[in-house]
Design a protein around this motif. Structure first.
Motif, PDB file in Angstrom:
ATOM      1  N   ALA A 102       0.868  -1.174   0.000  1.00 16.30           N
ATOM      2  CA  ALA A 102       0.000   0.000   0.000  1.00 16.30           C
ATOM      3  C   ALA A 102       0.904   1.223   0.000  1.00 16.30           C
ATOM      4  N   TRP A 126      -6.803   7.392   4.208  1.00 13.88           N
ATOM      5  CA  TRP A 126      -6.355   6.662   3.015  1.00 13.88           C
ATOM      6  C   TRP A 126      -7.172   5.387   2.842  1.00 13.88           C
ATOM      7  N   GLU A 129     -10.555   5.739   1.281  1.00 15.59           N
ATOM      8  CA  GLU A 129     -10.539   5.947  -0.174  1.00 15.59           C
ATOM      9  C   GLU A 129     -10.094   4.716  -0.939  1.00 15.59           C
ATOM     10  N   HIS A 130      -9.126   3.970  -0.401  1.00 17.25           N
ATOM     11  CA  HIS A 130      -8.495   2.901  -1.171  1.00 17.25           C
ATOM     12  C   HIS A 130      -8.750   1.497  -0.629  1.00 17.25           C
ATOM     13  N   PRO A 229      -1.521   3.385  -5.641  1.00 20.09           N
ATOM     14  CA  PRO A 229      -1.811   3.279  -4.204  1.00 20.09           C
ATOM     15  C   PRO A 229      -1.967   1.833  -3.733  1.00 20.09           C
ATOM     16  N   THR A 230      -2.554   0.987  -4.569  1.00 28.36           N
ATOM     17  CA  THR A 230      -2.718  -0.433  -4.234  1.00 28.36           C
ATOM     18  C   THR A 230      -2.396  -1.267  -5.466  1.00 28.36           C
TER      19      THR A 230
END
Length: 258
Positions: A102, A126, A129-130, A229-230
């Motif tokens: 992440a 965070w 959102e993700h 992000p991921t």
């Protein structure tokens, strides 16, 4: 097609990109500086043995000397007193090292404030959102600090009060160590702790909490801006130094560009 055959085809076909997160290792690589009377880590040094000459006519090779914690490197649990009975770097199971990542990007905050500290609320925002941090994965903390890595002075960013580099608050360090599902923390700075962490309560909370919980650290990473992000998979490769507290490492990230 087997899973490994499919993976190999995706690599050779370019669907999976390999991003190198490792800083070049040379005599110019920045190193941490501790106050007196503490011992200092060694800069990287290369000693030429032969270069196609009378010392070895057909080969070029070198000796090198460096600290375990010089350049892009891995922190094992026994690096800190809180983890003194934990794994040395040679004992870390390799299957734990390769894990999803992440990437939390706070480079804008660090640009405005070099002493910026990541808090639990930032991680929670965070996640909203993700999605949640990956179970058994890595948290990679992007601050944009890799842009300073060509200069020891800019990288440490020190004045009479000490170094000013972004890091993680004591509360967040404890949370990452005790509650978060990740196996370790990766940063772009010279160490996992903030430059001012010697003055925190407790001092150096990332080292104390993460190492004491059997978790790992990766430092002086580069190119985190190239990761999503991921979805990336991290592949750190420290040397298995027996009794070692850490090791310089080649750190790669695999990113699906399909």
């Amino acid at each position: 097609m087997s899973a490994l055959s499919g993976f190999a085809a995706a690599l050779t076909g370019g669907r999976i990109e390999v991003v190198d997160l490792t800083a070049p290792l040379s005599a110019e690589t920045p190193v941490i500086q501790l106050p007196e009377p503490f011992a200092q880590t060694a800069r990287f040094e290369l000693e030429e043995l032969s270069r196609y000459d009378d010392r070895g006519p057909a080969w070029y090779w070198n000796n090198f000397r460096t600290g375990e914690h010089t350049g892009t490197h891995f922190d094992a649990p026994n690096h800190w007193v809180t983890g003194r009975d934990g794994e040395d770097v040679a004992s870390v199971p390799p299957q734990r090292l390769i894990a999803p990542a992440a990437v939390l990007d706070f480079s804008d905050r660090a640009a405005a404030d070099p002493d910026f500290l990541l808090e639990v609320e930032h991680v929670r925002a965070w996640e909203a959102e993700h999605g949640p941090l990956p179970e058994g994965g890595w948290l990679l903390y992007r601050t944009g600090w890799d842009a300073r890595s060509a200069s020891q002075e800019q990288f440490l960013n020190a004045d009479d009060a000490g170094a000013h580099t972004p890091g993680i608050s004591p509360d967040c360090a404890r949370w990452l160590a005790e509650e978060a599902p990740v196996i370790g923390l990766g940063v772009e700075t010279v160490g996992t702790d903030a430059g001012a962490a010697h003055s925190f309560d407790p001092p150096f909370p990332c080292h104390a909490a993460l190492m004491g919980s059997g978790k790992y650290g990766l430092t002086q990473l580069q190119n985190l801006a190239q990761l999503p992000p991921t979805g990336a998979v991290l592949v750190p490769a420290p040397l298995p130094i027996v009794s070692g507290s850490g090791s310089p490492a080649r750190v790669l990230a695999l990113v699906d560009r399909g």
